[in-house]
Design a protein around this motif. Structure first.
Motif, PDB file in Angstrom:
ATOM      1  N   ILE A  82     -15.079 -27.281  20.750  1.00  0.00           N
ATOM      2  CA  ILE A  82     -15.497 -28.579  20.954  1.00  0.00           C
ATOM      3  C   ILE A  82     -16.561 -28.575  22.121  1.00  0.00           C
ATOM      4  N   GLY A  91     -17.496 -31.527  17.495  1.00  0.00           N
ATOM      5  CA  GLY A  91     -16.384 -30.499  17.316  1.00  0.00           C
ATOM      6  C   GLY A  91     -16.766 -29.697  16.067  1.00  0.00           C
ATOM      7  N   ALA A  97     -11.877 -25.483  11.351  1.00  0.00           N
ATOM      8  CA  ALA A  97     -10.761 -25.273  12.117  1.00  0.00           C
ATOM      9  C   ALA A  97      -9.341 -24.953  11.343  1.00  0.00           C
ATOM     10  N   HIS A 122      -6.103 -30.234  15.385  1.00  0.00           N
ATOM     11  CA  HIS A 122      -7.475 -30.747  15.274  1.00  0.00           C
ATOM     12  C   HIS A 122      -7.935 -31.318  14.007  1.00  0.00           C
ATOM     13  N   HIS A 125      -6.139 -34.431  12.946  1.00  0.00           N
ATOM     14  CA  HIS A 125      -6.742 -35.455  13.460  1.00  0.00           C
ATOM     15  C   HIS A 125      -7.865 -35.936  12.847  1.00  0.00           C
ATOM     16  N   VAL A 132     -13.718 -36.898  17.637  1.00  0.00           N
ATOM     17  CA  VAL A 132     -13.389 -35.788  18.322  1.00  0.00           C
ATOM     18  C   VAL A 132     -13.056 -35.768  19.917  1.00  0.00           C
ATOM     19  N   SER A 135      -9.502 -35.627  19.873  1.00  0.00           N
ATOM     20  CA  SER A 135      -8.780 -34.530  19.227  1.00  0.00           C
ATOM     21  C   SER A 135      -7.734 -33.667  19.874  1.00  0.00           C
ATOM     22  N   LEU A 137      -7.633 -30.752  20.486  1.00  0.00           N
ATOM     23  CA  LEU A 137      -8.194 -29.628  21.213  1.00  0.00           C
ATOM     24  C   LEU A 137      -8.940 -29.939  22.511  1.00  0.00           C
TER      25      LEU A 137
END
Length: 155
Positions: A82, A91, A97, A122, A125, A132, A135, A137
């Motif tokens: 990200i 991201g 991911a 992530h 999500h 993002v 998220s 992350l």
């Protein structure tokens, strides 16, 4: 540009900075388990995902990255996850991911901090339509997930 997964067992991670116009910054060969950054140096280079490798998430106020090192950390590869560009969070896509998480788990990469679960969270999500900026992350850099940095306001 965001990262995208390529077909044929290779995951191409693309630069998150729109100015980079989708340049590939790393590749993961799912057949061999090699994570290879596009830019190399004496210490930054290909890392074989295995039980001898260790993974960690690193963050600052503008980015969260995955760093995978082999041995005693002499050789490492970094993958952007990200980044903030022009006050917008960008991201890696869910498929990238998830592929990173799957390969690290299946090959026994040691997690020095939680890595696999946040990558999967992530992906889930984003698949659920979440932005993002919120998220899981994002919490590592103070966004989403209960982060404390409020300077980015309009997310």
């Amino acid at each position: 540009m965001s990262s995208t997964a390529a077909s044929g067992g290779v995951v191409a991670v693309r630069a998150l900075d729109p100015a980079a116009r989708g340049a590939v910054v790393a590749r993961l060969d799912r057949g061999t388990g090699v994570l290879e950054p596009a830019r190399r140096s004496l210490r930054n280079g290909p890392v074989h995902l295995s039980t001898r490798a260790a993974a960690v998430l690193t963050s600052d106020k503008r980015r969260t990255e995955l760093m995978v090192a082999r041995g005693m950390g002499w050789k490492y590869a970094i993958v952007p996850l990200i980044e903030i560009h022009d006050d917008a969070a960008v991201g890696v896509p869910a498929d990238v991911a998830r592929a990173l998480a799957d390969e690290m788990e299946s090959r026994g990469v040691r997690e020095m901090t939680a890595v696999i679960a946040p990558l999967r969270a992530h992906a889930d999500h984003l698949d659920a339509g979440g932005p993002v900026a919120s998220s899981p992350l994002g919490r590592y850099m103070g966004l989403g997930g209960g982060g404390i940095i409020s300077s980015l306001g309009g997310f």
